[in-house]
Each structure stands twice: as structure tokens, then as C-alpha cells.
Design a protein around this motif. Structure first.
Motif, PDB file in Angstrom:
ATOM      1  N   PHE A 204       0.849  -1.196   0.000  1.00 10.23           N
ATOM      2  CA  PHE A 204       0.000   0.000   0.000  1.00 10.23           C
ATOM      3  C   PHE A 204       0.885   1.248   0.000  1.00 10.23           C
ATOM      4  O   PHE A 204       1.276   1.749   1.054  1.00 10.23           O
ATOM      5  N   PRO A 205       1.257   1.744  -1.179  1.00  9.59           N
ATOM      6  CA  PRO A 205       2.201   2.861  -1.274  1.00  9.59           C
ATOM      7  C   PRO A 205       1.748   4.140  -0.583  1.00  9.59           C
ATOM      8  O   PRO A 205       2.571   4.993  -0.260  1.00  9.59           O
ATOM      9  N   ASN A 206       0.442   4.278  -0.334  1.00  9.31           N
ATOM     10  CA  ASN A 206      -0.100   5.511   0.241  1.00  9.31           C
ATOM     11  C   ASN A 206      -0.159   5.480   1.766  1.00  9.31           C
ATOM     12  O   ASN A 206      -0.812   6.321   2.387  1.00  9.31           O
ATOM     13  N   VAL A 207       0.523   4.522   2.389  1.00  9.96           N
ATOM     14  CA  VAL A 207       0.420   4.356   3.838  1.00  9.96           C
ATOM     15  C   VAL A 207       0.880   5.597   4.591  1.00  9.96           C
ATOM     16  O   VAL A 207       0.330   5.938   5.652  1.00  9.96           O
ATOM     17  N   ALA A 208       1.866   6.324   4.077  1.00  7.43           N
ATOM     18  CA  ALA A 208       2.393   7.498   4.772  1.00  7.43           C
ATOM     19  C   ALA A 208       1.324   8.576   4.921  1.00  7.43           C
ATOM     20  O   ALA A 208       1.288   9.282   5.944  1.00  7.43           O
ATOM     21  N   ARG A 209       0.456   8.715   3.935  1.00  6.71           N
ATOM     22  CA  ARG A 209      -0.602   9.733   4.010  1.00  6.71           C
ATOM     23  C   ARG A 209      -1.543   9.448   5.171  1.00  6.71           C
ATOM     24  O   ARG A 209      -1.932  10.356   5.919  1.00  6.71           O
ATOM     25  N   PHE A 210      -1.909   8.189   5.350  1.00 10.77           N
ATOM     26  CA  PHE A 210      -2.844   7.843   6.416  1.00 10.77           C
ATOM     27  C   PHE A 210      -2.175   7.927   7.788  1.00 10.77           C
ATOM     28  O   PHE A 210      -2.819   8.277   8.774  1.00 10.77           O
ATOM     29  N   THR A 211      -0.901   7.626   7.833  1.00 10.54           N
ATOM     30  CA  THR A 211      -0.155   7.813   9.078  1.00 10.54           C
ATOM     31  C   THR A 211      -0.104   9.294   9.445  1.00 10.54           C
ATOM     32  O   THR A 211      -0.281   9.661  10.621  1.00 10.54           O
ATOM     33  N   GLN A 212       0.096  10.145   8.453  1.00 10.54           N
ATOM     34  CA  GLN A 212       0.145  11.584   8.688  1.00 10.54           C
ATOM     35  C   GLN A 212      -1.212  12.112   9.165  1.00 10.54           C
ATOM     36  O   GLN A 212      -1.274  12.931  10.087  1.00 10.54           O
ATOM     37  N   HIS A 214      -3.399  10.569  10.860  1.00 15.97           N
ATOM     38  CA  HIS A 214      -3.546  10.166  12.259  1.00 15.97           C
ATOM     39  C   HIS A 214      -2.661  11.011  13.170  1.00 15.97           C
ATOM     40  O   HIS A 214      -3.118  11.523  14.199  1.00 15.97           O
ATOM     41  N   ASP A 215      -1.408  11.180  12.790  1.00 17.64           N
ATOM     42  CA  ASP A 215      -0.455  11.915  13.639  1.00 17.64           C
ATOM     43  C   ASP A 215      -0.840  13.377  13.789  1.00 17.64           C
ATOM     44  O   ASP A 215      -0.563  13.998  14.823  1.00 17.64           O
ATOM     45  N   GLU A 216      -1.494  13.927  12.779  1.00 13.10           N
ATOM     46  CA  GLU A 216      -1.894  15.337  12.818  1.00 13.10           C
ATOM     47  C   GLU A 216      -3.300  15.522  13.394  1.00 13.10           C
ATOM     48  O   GLU A 216      -3.813  16.648  13.433  1.00 13.10           O
ATOM     49  N   GLY A 217      -3.924  14.430  13.854  1.00 17.36           N
ATOM     50  CA  GLY A 217      -5.244  14.536  14.460  1.00 17.36           C
ATOM     51  C   GLY A 217      -6.337  14.907  13.491  1.00 17.36           C
ATOM     52  O   GLY A 217      -7.327  15.543  13.866  1.00 17.36           O
TER      53      GLY A 217
END
Length: 250
Positions: A204-212, A214-217
Motif C-alpha cells: 500500500f504505497p499511500n500508507v504514509a498519508r494515512f499515518t500523517q 492520524h499523527d496530525e489529528g
């Protein structure tokens, strides 16, 4: 107590489905929840709210179980309510993988069974039961932006949600006398999001976007989203947009 609303919610044990079930705990409501586990806290909250609740345990990823469930639910729906509501919320994002690695037939079949087949079976049973009653009948299918926008690694998820959207449009075109919407609920802080964030970047190449997000609330809470959805269901114009997105509404 007179029953004014009969509501069915699938995937009610956690996340958005759990929040929707809690939001429907009102006097005069007969609530039917479907999940793989019993929720004693929900039963206690229902008793305190003066709401009748029936919890049914079933694995909707199993087509035979979904078929049995559909028959069980409609056999026990009370007549005489003013409104009948079916919320098809249960769903899965997996299997997450690039298309050239999607080789697990059982996992793919289970996802289609949960995300699409169970919806069709429950909807058919619901229609056969409520159409003769002449009441206000509404069906809400919880879809996703993934059904409307291709996302690498989500071949199965995108395909099932696209199928759900188009099935909803077919049902609307057939004019069964019910209001129906396939609704994208936005990005919600649920277990599904945890699954997405734990994905391998190669799958899932887009995983960083979803992590961001979450991290940014920037994820909405299940309770907030459920409240918005329940207000949306109550709107007089519910069903005027067959494919909709809750983010279009305050």
C-alpha cells in the motif's frame, strides 16, 4: 411502549457501527445489531434509554451465515412502526496488496461476501418485509471514496465499494418505494485505520498519508461521524443524492 422506529445496523461491535448503534438508543426504537460478538454494555445502555435491542451474532463474510441472518431478522421485525431503517455498515479493507500479488482466493471471496453479498441478501429480505407495510423505509449503505477513486493496493476494497455504489444506483432505479443512499463517511479513527497504517508500503504505497492524517489529528471520531450520519438519515431530502459523502454536510 409503542415502537416508532425499527433500525438494523451491521458491524455494530466496534468503530462507526458501534457508534451508530449507541446513537440509535432512543425510546420507541427497536434496534437490531449484527456483529460477531455480544456487547453487554450496549444492552445495559439500551435498557437505561428505554430502547429494545436485539443483538445477533453472525459472521457476514460467510454467505451461508448472511443468508440465515437475513431470514432471521425479517422473521422478527415488528409491524406497525413509522420508520424502518437498514444501515449496512459491516465491511473490511483487506486484503491489501498490489494487484499482481492478489492470489488468496479465500480472502478475496470473504471480502466480497462481507462488503457486497451480505448487503444484497439483507437488502432483499428487508425490502420483501417492509414494502407491504407502507411505512417510511430508508437504506443506508456505508461506502467509501475508494469506490469512486482508484487507490493502489486497494484492488479488492475499491472493487467492492464500487460494486456497492452501483448496486445502490440499481436499487434506486428500480423504484421500490424506499429511499436509499450509498454514503462515503470520511476518514474515521477506527480499527480499519489501524489496519491501513500497519500495511507494508510495498502493498500500500499511500500508507504514509494515512499515518500523517492520524499523527496530525485529522481523523474524525466514530461518535462525531455517527451523529452526523444519523442527522443526515433524518433529513427530508434523504435519498435525493444516491451517491453521497457525509463531508458535504455540517
Amino acid at each position: 411502549m409503542e415502537i416508532t422506529t425499527v433500525a438494523i445496523v451491521t458491524g455494530a461491535s466496534r468503530g462507526l457501527g458501534h457508534a451508530l448503534a449507541r446513537g440509535l438508543l432512543q425510546p420507541g426504537t427497536q434496534l437490531v445489531t449484527v456483529s460477531r460478538s455480544h456487547d453487554e454494555a450496549l444492552a445495559q445502555q439500551a435498557a437505561q434509554a428505554g430502547c429494545n435491542v436485539q443483538q445477533i451474532q453472525s459472521d457476514l463474510a460467510n454467505p451461508a451465515a448472511a443468508e440465515r441472518l437475513a431470514a432471521q431478522i425479517v422473521a422478527n421485525l415488528p409491524a406497525g412502526a413509522q420508520r424502518y431503517l437498514l444501515i449496512n455498515n459491516a465491511g473490511t479493507v483487506g486484503p491489501i496488496s498490489q494487484t499482481d500479488q492478489l492470489s488468496d482466493a479465500a480472502a478475496i471471496t470473504a471480502a466480497f461476501s462481507l462488503n457486497v453479498t451480505s448487503v444484497m441478501l439483507l437488502t432483499t429480505a428487508f425490502l420483501q418485509t417492509v414494502k407491504p407495510l407502507g411505512a417510511d423505509c430508508r437504506i443506508l449503505n456505508i461506502s467509501s471514496g475508494a469506490g469512486r477513486n482508484p487507490t493502489a493496493g486497494w484492488g479488492v476494497y475499491c472493487a467492492t465499494k464500487a460494486a456497492l455504489d452501483h448496486y445502490t444506483r440499481v436499487l434506486h432505479a428500480e423504484e421500490h418505494g424506499v429511499r436509499i443512499v450509498s454514503l462515503a463517511p470520511g476518514v474515521i479513527d477506527t480499527g480499519m485505520q489501524q489496519t491501513i497504517r500497519s500495511s507494508d508500503v510495498h502493498d500500500f504505497p499511500n500508507v504514509a498519508r494515512f499515518t500523517q492524517l492520524h499523527d496530525e489529528g485529522r481523523l474524525t471520531s466514530p461518535d462525531e461521524t455517527a451523529a452526523r450520519i444519523l442527522r443526515y438519515i433524518d433529513r427530508d431530502d434523504f435519498g435525493s443524492n444516491v451517491l453521497d459523502d457525509i463531508r458535504n454536510y455540517a
